[in-house]
Every structure is written in C-alpha cells, then in structure tokens.
Scaffold this motif. Structure first.
Motif, PDB file in Angstrom:
ATOM      1  N   ARG A   1      -5.512  -4.106   8.289  1.00 37.51           N
ATOM      2  CA  ARG A   1      -4.699  -3.085   7.625  1.00 37.51           C
ATOM      3  C   ARG A   1      -5.403  -2.636   6.345  1.00 37.51           C
ATOM      4  NH1 ARG A   1      -0.608  -0.882  10.638  1.00 37.51           N
ATOM      5  NH2 ARG A   1      -0.044  -2.487  12.151  1.00 37.51           N
ATOM      6  N   ASP A   2      -5.396  -1.350   6.056  1.00 32.29           N
ATOM      7  CA  ASP A   2      -6.006  -0.876   4.812  1.00 32.29           C
ATOM      8  C   ASP A   2      -5.348  -1.527   3.601  1.00 32.29           C
ATOM      9  OD1 ASP A   2      -7.557   0.721   6.348  1.00 32.29           O
ATOM     10  OD2 ASP A   2      -6.547   2.610   5.828  1.00 32.29           O
TER      11      ASP A   2
ATOM     12  N   GLU B   1      -5.451   3.246  -5.254  1.00 29.45           N
ATOM     13  CA  GLU B   1      -6.205   3.943  -4.218  1.00 29.45           C
ATOM     14  C   GLU B   1      -6.325   3.036  -2.999  1.00 29.45           C
ATOM     15  OE1 GLU B   1     -10.712   3.437  -5.581  1.00 29.45           O
ATOM     16  OE2 GLU B   1      -9.364   4.053  -7.209  1.00 29.45           O
ATOM     17  N   SER B   2      -6.295   3.676  -1.844  1.00 29.14           N
ATOM     18  CA  SER B   2      -6.372   2.932  -0.595  1.00 29.14           C
ATOM     19  C   SER B   2      -7.793   2.406  -0.374  1.00 29.14           C
ATOM     20  CB  SER B   2      -5.973   3.865   0.553  1.00 29.14           C
ATOM     21  OG  SER B   2      -6.133   3.210   1.787  1.00 29.14           O
ATOM     22  N   VAL B   3      -7.906   1.232   0.234  1.00 25.94           N
ATOM     23  CA  VAL B   3      -9.205   0.662   0.589  1.00 25.94           C
ATOM     24  C   VAL B   3      -9.259   0.548   2.109  1.00 25.94           C
ATOM     25  CG1 VAL B   3     -10.703  -1.361   0.418  1.00 25.94           C
ATOM     26  CG2 VAL B   3      -9.374  -0.631  -1.572  1.00 25.94           C
ATOM     27  N   PRO B   4      -9.925   1.524   2.758  1.00 27.84           N
ATOM     28  CA  PRO B   4      -9.921   1.519   4.229  1.00 27.84           C
ATOM     29  C   PRO B   4     -10.670   0.312   4.778  1.00 27.84           C
ATOM     30  CG  PRO B   4     -10.928   3.549   3.341  1.00 27.84           C
ATOM     31  CD  PRO B   4     -10.753   2.608   2.203  1.00 27.84           C
ATOM     32  N   LEU B   5     -10.038  -0.401   5.671  1.00 29.79           N
ATOM     33  CA  LEU B   5     -10.640  -1.612   6.253  1.00 29.79           C
ATOM     34  C   LEU B   5     -10.828  -1.457   7.749  1.00 29.79           C
ATOM     35  CD1 LEU B   5      -8.625  -4.218   4.183  1.00 29.79           C
ATOM     36  CD2 LEU B   5     -10.950  -3.413   3.784  1.00 29.79           C
ATOM     37  N   SER B   6     -10.886  -0.203   8.219  1.00 35.22           N
ATOM     38  CA  SER B   6     -11.042   0.052   9.645  1.00 35.22           C
ATOM     39  C   SER B   6     -12.401  -0.450  10.122  1.00 35.22           C
ATOM     40  CB  SER B   6     -10.927   1.550   9.913  1.00 35.22           C
ATOM     41  OG  SER B   6     -11.909   2.242   9.149  1.00 35.22           O
TER      42      SER B   6
ATOM     43  N   ASP C   1      13.175  -2.576  12.447  1.00 36.50           N
ATOM     44  CA  ASP C   1      14.621  -2.366  12.432  1.00 36.50           C
ATOM     45  C   ASP C   1      15.224  -2.279  11.030  1.00 36.50           C
ATOM     46  OD1 ASP C   1      14.053  -4.910  11.830  1.00 36.50           O
ATOM     47  OD2 ASP C   1      15.571  -5.807  13.127  1.00 36.50           O
ATOM     48  N   HIS C   2      14.438  -1.851  10.049  1.00 40.60           N
ATOM     49  CA  HIS C   2      15.004  -1.637   8.718  1.00 40.60           C
ATOM     50  C   HIS C   2      14.604  -0.231   8.264  1.00 40.60           C
ATOM     51  CE1 HIS C   2      16.013  -1.978   4.527  1.00 40.60           C
ATOM     52  NE2 HIS C   2      16.531  -3.177   4.730  1.00 40.60           N
ATOM     53  N   PRO C   3      15.590   0.601   7.928  1.00 42.94           N
ATOM     54  CA  PRO C   3      15.280   2.006   7.641  1.00 42.94           C
ATOM     55  C   PRO C   3      14.323   2.193   6.457  1.00 42.94           C
ATOM     56  CG  PRO C   3      17.546   1.467   7.017  1.00 42.94           C
ATOM     57  CD  PRO C   3      17.021   0.319   7.819  1.00 42.94           C
ATOM     58  N   ASP C   4      14.350   1.298   5.480  1.00 38.41           N
ATOM     59  CA  ASP C   4      13.508   1.480   4.285  1.00 38.41           C
ATOM     60  C   ASP C   4      12.165   0.750   4.377  1.00 38.41           C
ATOM     61  OD1 ASP C   4      15.634   2.862   3.299  1.00 38.41           O
ATOM     62  OD2 ASP C   4      16.478   1.131   2.243  1.00 38.41           O
ATOM     63  N   ALA C   5      11.933   0.043   5.470  1.00 36.28           N
ATOM     64  CA  ALA C   5      10.708  -0.754   5.564  1.00 36.28           C
ATOM     65  C   ALA C   5       9.477   0.147   5.612  1.00 36.28           C
ATOM     66  CB  ALA C   5      10.755  -1.629   6.813  1.00 36.28           C
ATOM     67  N   PRO C   6       8.373  -0.284   4.983  1.00 34.50           N
ATOM     68  CA  PRO C   6       7.153   0.524   5.028  1.00 34.50           C
ATOM     69  C   PRO C   6       6.637   0.628   6.458  1.00 34.50           C
ATOM     70  CG  PRO C   6       6.755  -1.592   3.932  1.00 34.50           C
ATOM     71  CD  PRO C   6       8.221  -1.497   4.161  1.00 34.50           C
ATOM     72  N   ALA C   7       6.279   1.860   6.848  1.00 39.21           N
ATOM     73  CA  ALA C   7       5.883   2.088   8.234  1.00 39.21           C
ATOM     74  C   ALA C   7       4.382   1.928   8.429  1.00 39.21           C
ATOM     75  CB  ALA C   7       6.308   3.486   8.682  1.00 39.21           C
ATOM     76  N   ASP C   8       3.617   2.078   7.357  1.00 34.20           N
ATOM     77  CA  ASP C   8       2.168   1.911   7.473  1.00 34.20           C
ATOM     78  C   ASP C   8       1.611   1.398   6.141  1.00 34.20           C
ATOM     79  OD1 ASP C   8       2.111   4.106   5.777  1.00 34.20           O
ATOM     80  OD2 ASP C   8       1.753   5.524   7.407  1.00 34.20           O
ATOM     81  N   ALA C   9       0.286   1.255   6.103  1.00 33.53           N
ATOM     82  CA  ALA C   9      -0.345   0.648   4.937  1.00 33.53           C
ATOM     83  C   ALA C   9      -0.118   1.500   3.675  1.00 33.53           C
ATOM     84  CB  ALA C   9      -1.836   0.447   5.195  1.00 33.53           C
ATOM     85  N   ASP C  10      -0.155   2.836   3.840  1.00 31.61           N
ATOM     86  CA  ASP C  10       0.074   3.704   2.680  1.00 31.61           C
ATOM     87  C   ASP C  10       1.492   3.548   2.139  1.00 31.61           C
ATOM     88  OD1 ASP C  10      -2.297   4.882   1.990  1.00 31.61           O
ATOM     89  OD2 ASP C  10      -2.131   6.451   3.522  1.00 31.61           O
ATOM     90  N   ALA C  11       2.441   3.445   3.057  1.00 34.43           N
ATOM     91  CA  ALA C  11       3.833   3.280   2.638  1.00 34.43           C
ATOM     92  C   ALA C  11       4.006   1.946   1.898  1.00 34.43           C
ATOM     93  CB  ALA C  11       4.762   3.348   3.845  1.00 34.43           C
ATOM     94  N   PHE C  12       3.319   0.906   2.383  1.00 36.87           N
ATOM     95  CA  PHE C  12       3.422  -0.374   1.672  1.00 36.87           C
ATOM     96  C   PHE C  12       2.795  -0.262   0.281  1.00 36.87           C
ATOM     97  CE2 PHE C  12       1.723  -4.519   0.391  1.00 36.87           C
ATOM     98  CZ  PHE C  12       2.911  -5.216   0.302  1.00 36.87           C
TER      99      PHE C  12
END
Lengths: 395, 395
Positions: free
Chosen positions: A278-279, A290-295, A332-343
């Motif tokens: 995950r980034d 800033e995001s650190v891409p780990l792809s 199953d939680h509406p506010d949970a981060p959906a991806d690395a950017d959201a986290f």
C-alpha cells in the motif's frame, strides 16, 4: 433381543429411592451405557462430583437433605461441571417443579413414571452432545494456547527496545502499532543498522492467512536478519528477496508485498524499492503530506525482476508512515478509508488535531483507528512510522 | 413484567394448526427470540430448510402430506442440517409417538398442551447448545484447513525428488519416513551437495510442539538452505547454528536437538557433530550394526559451545539410520522400543527378516513401525536413512 449399541460416557444417577435408582441404572445398562455411577443422596452426589466430571447427571428432585435443585445449582456454579447436562425427574403433576428445574439450570426435565425408551433416548442425546462439545472445546483451548505462543514468536520478530534505542541514537524513531487478528498472520517489519549510521528496513505482508502466512514470515525474517553483506544496496537486497522467496515458496503462488528502504539521517534521504505494498506517506515538518508510491511487483513473484530505487528527502521533523491492507480494507463502515490516499487524509487530520509526538505517530494513529473502526478490522493491522527526530550525532 | 433476555438464534416453527403456530411464535417472541420462521406444512418446512439452516426446529407430528417424522428424518439425512436440534411436539397420551420421534432423530420431545415456560426453556437450551457447537465446529474446520496448509509447507522443506536424484548420482540414497501427528510439529531434515561430491545434511527436532515448533523449524531451515559458505566444516556450521538459533530463540529456552553430518562417498567417511539427538546407527553391508552416539548439547542452547567432530567409515552397502523421539517414546505398548538401542535391535531384526532395498530403508522401517505401534505414536515420527549405494562416478 438385539445387542444394544455400546454408548460412551459416564452417567451419574442420583435418587434416594433404591428401587428407582436401580431401575434407572438397569435401563441405562440395557441401553448400552457401561459407565454408570450412583448416589443415594444430594450429599453423596456432591462428593462424587468433587472428584469426577460425568457426561450426564440424572437427578431426582425430592430427597432428604440437599435436594435435586440444589445439586443442579451446584453443578452449574462449578466451572468444571458447568457444561454437564443435568436431567431432572419430576412427578407428572409437578408443573411448578418443572419450572423450578429449568430455573435451577436443568438441561432437560423427565416426567415420572419414566419410559425406558425415552430415558435412554434423552440421556443418549445429551451425553453425545456433551462429549462432542467437550472434545471441540478441548481442541479450541489447545489451539488457542498454541496460537498464543506462536503470536508471541511473531511479535518478537520486530526490533526490540534495545535495538529501537540504537536507532534513536542515530536520529530515527521507529514506532509501530501491531494488532493481530484472532489468528496469527503475515504482517511483519524489521530494521537493521549499517556501520555508517544509515538504517535499513523492511515492512510488508506475506500473502495468505493464518499459520501458513506466519511460517512464511519467519522464513522472510531469516532472509533479512542478520542482513546479507550487500544489504546496503536496496536493489541487490530486492533481487535477493525475489530469488530466495521465489525459491522457498515455489509452486505455492505466494509472495511478499512490501517495501525495502534505507534511511540516511546524515544526508537526509530515504532510498527505497516498492514491492506492491500500500502506498505510504511522508508527514512533513511543515504539516503537509505527500504520498509515497510503493507499487511494483511483490517480492518473490518473479526471480529475476528488474527493480529500481526511488529516493525522497527526509529531514528532521519529517516522518514516513507505512501501513498494511487491514487499514483500507474495511468494507462495512461508511467512514472507513477506502484507499491509501483516504487513509493519509484521515491520518493527517488526526495528527493536525492531536499533534502527537513524532516518536509515537504509529501508536497514536493505530489507537485512534482501532477506537473508530476496530470492530470492523478483520485482518492483522500494522502501522509503522519512522521519524527523523534530530540531526544525528556528529563525530 | 421484566424485559426478557434477547436470545440469539433462528427458530423454525412448523405446525399446520394456525392457532398453535401463532401461539408458539408469540411465546418464543415474549421469551426473547427475535428471529422466528414459520411453516404451515411439512412441504413448506422443507422449502425453507433448503435455503436456510435454523438453529432449532419446533415440529408438529400430525400434519397432512409430509408429517413431522418425515421432516425430522430429512433434517438428519441432510449433512448441512444434520446437527440442528429438532423438538417434536406430541399429544400427552402418545407414548408410541414419543418413541417414533426419537427413532426419527428428534433431539427432544415436548408433550402438548405446551407450557410457555417449558417451551422457552427447552428451545433456549437446545438453541444455545447448537450455536456454541456450530461455532466450535467452524473453528475446528478452519484450524484444520490452516494446519493442513501449514503441514504442506513443512513437508516441502526436505529435499525434493529432483534433489534426491542429484544425491543418488553422487552415490548416496536418502530415504525418509515422515508421519506428522495431528498437529504440525518440529521434526525436520535437509541435505545439500558440495561441489566436490560430498553431501551435508541436518536432521533434528525443534523443541516445543505444534505451530510454534513449526515456526522455529522454518527459521532453522533458512539457516541451512542454501548452506552458508563455511558449511563444509561441520564445527563451523554447528557454531553458526548455536549462535543464530540462540539469538533467534532468545529468552524462550528453546533449542534444536539434531545432528550435522557430512557424507563423503569418495573417501568413505561420515563426519558429524551430534547435538543431543537420539543415537542413530549404521547398518553395515555385512549385516552387523553399530550405534552412532549423537549426544552433546542441543544446538542453540549456548552460543559459544565448543564442539568436536566424530568420524566413522561409511562404505558402499552401509546405511546410516537416524530417527526422532517418537520412535522411542511409546509408553503404553509392552513391545515398544524403550531407547535408541532397543529401536536399533528392532530395526535390525526387521531388516534381517525382510531384507528391504537399501534405498527404501527408512520407508520400510517406518511402515512396519506404524503397523506395529502406530496407534500409540503421539508425536511427529521421522526416520531418515542415508545409504552409500555404490562407488561414486569417477572423473
């Protein structure tokens, strides 16, 4: 008459009436039960129960001294016997007795006069249930103990306090939040110092779940600690992991998603090779992020994978934050981060609000995350932060 | 009236009589059950059961079409529902019905007219039992699947067929018999070729049991395969194992009982370092045998343990046999070997009688041992043989 089936389990028959007791014992023996204990009073029953855990108790209500209800309550109140089925016999017109029997914790109530067939059927059902449950419970306890010990082994893989102090003296504050799901798994990180003051690290997630993932994580650990002599070149180390993991996991289609990094607090540089993790992100001293891409392909998927190093400045006050899938796989939680950017955004908002010390970033993020979404986390959860706390000691 | 406790579990109520059915549903709701399904016939019940697995079924006997007995037999005959408790209601005078109900597989029989208290008490007991058992069964199946996968990983650690062929071309026939006990464990062996035609090997047993022992065996494996550059010196390799195992298992008081060996088919020599493993033996080409003492401190117990090499001649036709504790730790069989010497004598008698091919020694010994004592073996069982089959290919 056909031979009755042999039935497993020990039955305790409690009745002060000699004829009833002997009749019940005889019916049960004819029904195939070989292990039958008898007690002529509540007192005698309690004495037997203090040393033996039967698989079923057949209990008369009306007895001089300690009556059936009291014996039943005692059985339920004693942890060792709490799960033992208790069948209480009552008179036909005893509706109140039946109610009291269930109140006292009876599993079943039999109405006198007893039918032989029904007596055997009910004792058999309850005894068989009990024995199966006891076996499953025993297995459960044994495995939980095994897994607890294995969890301890897994938890001991990351650097210990002494090693963390060593890194801190070099100007790097590692901080982790590791919360295993009920079973052990494959989330893992480690770090190692180089002689010149740089620090290498690996953080990642072994594919698969449970015991197998833990076994693979142990193998991964042995490839990294102590680090091979060429470990200061992340590309060479990545090639080593690709080759060795591919060899070791051969045919299993398993791999390790992760990141190899080298932190250089003297020159203020992070050099890293991403392997399908995950980034992560860098939280800068000025409050930006800033995001650190780990792809990239996960380690071990292909043995001769060309890899390249990416670099980022990382100076005092900055912190690198890495995290595992569990953080962004909460469906199953509406506010949970959906991806690395959201986290990252969630984490930055948390940091802006609470301003936690740099050397406690991962723990604080993890605690807040667990408070908020903990019930919805089904995978192992790992958050790792590496903060550059101060310019390193100069010679 | 106090609020009834909320009760978990889905109850299916089957009755063709509207009043009875609604009465039972109402009683159960008042008793705290929120999830209640109803069916007005046996046919309707089977339709519901084809899609849903309730936690308890409350079943009327007399219904037009498919009656209660038939529904009950169907529930028992369907693997998915076989464990669901079935409570059959019968009329007060129906002694024959009660008997038939138990014959059809009923868990319990309730006599009409039903008492509300008793209805709730019986449904609650059976539903709670079922749900606990289902949880434990689910856990059991999940863990068994996990352990099976982990067993596969463990079984893949020893050399594969291709590698065994390589050793055979060098004149060494390895042969193993590995029989894991139900849980995974720490019995382990591996071997590696040197460029000069010699072959190194390790056989041993990681202390502890189950998952943790398997985790440690994985770590051990990674220390040996690929072997470190100095592995052709068994004393250096032993020092490496002592240091690395001690470091990795630190504080856990765990260790590895085993033997490091180097087989030299050219010069006809076995050089080895024993580390507290059961004494093995050499079965000579002339039919004699001699014990091979493998005593010494287990590996990893002390980091800087002075070790010495012992040597034995091992020429074409000879075979080294090694084995784990399980072979001599059978307490409850009068003929079981009590120590390593007794196992050697048992094995030599077996070999004298059956004269198995040298390259199948371990398998044959293992099979015979399992036939004879298998039910009494409670630990992982490993037998390993290394036979010098022929003079090596000369350049």
């Amino acid at each position: 008459m056909p031979e009755p089936p042999r039935r497993q389990g020990t039955i305790l028959v409690v009745d002060d009436d000699d004829v009833s007791r002997m009749m019940m014992e005889s019916v049960l023996r004819r029904g195939g039960f070989a292990s039958i204990l008898t007690a002529r009073s509540g007192e005698e029953a309690l004495t037997i129960l203090s040393g033996i855990t039967p698989d079923c108790v057949l209990l008369d209500v009306v007895m001089p001294g300690i009556d059936g209800f009291e014996v039943c309550r005692h059985i339920r109140a004693t942890p060792r016997t709490a799960g033992v089925p208790v069948i209480i016999q009552t008179a036909l017109d005893g509706a109140k007795d039946r109610q009291n029997a269930f109140r006292a914790g009876a599993t079943d109530v039999l109405v006198k006069p007893l039918e032989a067939y029904e007596l055997i059927a009910r004792v058999s059902v309850h005894t068989a249930n009990r024995m199966m449950t006891a076996r499953l419970e025993e297995y459960h306890h044994r495995m939980e103990a095994e897994l607890e010990e294995a969890q301890g082994l897994m938890a001991a893989l990351p650097p210990d306090t002494e090693r963390l102090e060593e890194f801190r003296a070099l100007g790097i504050a590692f901080n982790d939040h590791l919360r295993p799901s009920s079973a052990i798994g494959g989330d893992y990180w480690t770090a190692w110092p180089f002689e010149d003051g740089r620090v290498g690290f690996f953080a990642g997630d072994v594919s698969g779940h449970g015991v197998s993932a833990a076994l693979r994580a142990f193998l991964l650990h042995s490839l990294l600690v102590p680090p091979p002599t060429f470990a200061e070149d992340p590309v060479l180390l990545a090639a080593h992991l690709d080759r060795r993991i591919h060899q070791a996991f051969q045919g299993s289609r398993h791999f390790v998603a992760g990141v190899i990094g080298i932190l250089d607090p003297v020159d203020g540089v992070l050099a890293y090779v991403g392997g399908g993790f995950r980034d992560g992100f860098i939280r800068r001293a000025d409050g930006s992020s800033e995001s650190v891409p780990l792809s990239g392909l996960p380690f071990g998927l292909v043995p001769d994978m060309p890899r390249s190093v990416r670099v980022r400045p990382l100076v005092p006050g900055d912190a690198l934050v890495l995290f595992s899938d569990a953080v962004v796989e909460i469906a199953d939680h509406p506010d949970a981060p959906a991806d690395a950017d959201a986290f990252r955004l969630w984490a930055m908002a948390m940091i802006a609000q609470e301003n936690p010390p740099l050397d406690q970033l991962a723990q604080r993020l993890g605690d807040r995350f667990a408070e908020r979404f903990g019930d919805h986390v089904s995978d192992d959860l790992m958050i790792l932060s590496a903060a550059i706390t101060r310019p390193p000691d100069m010679p």
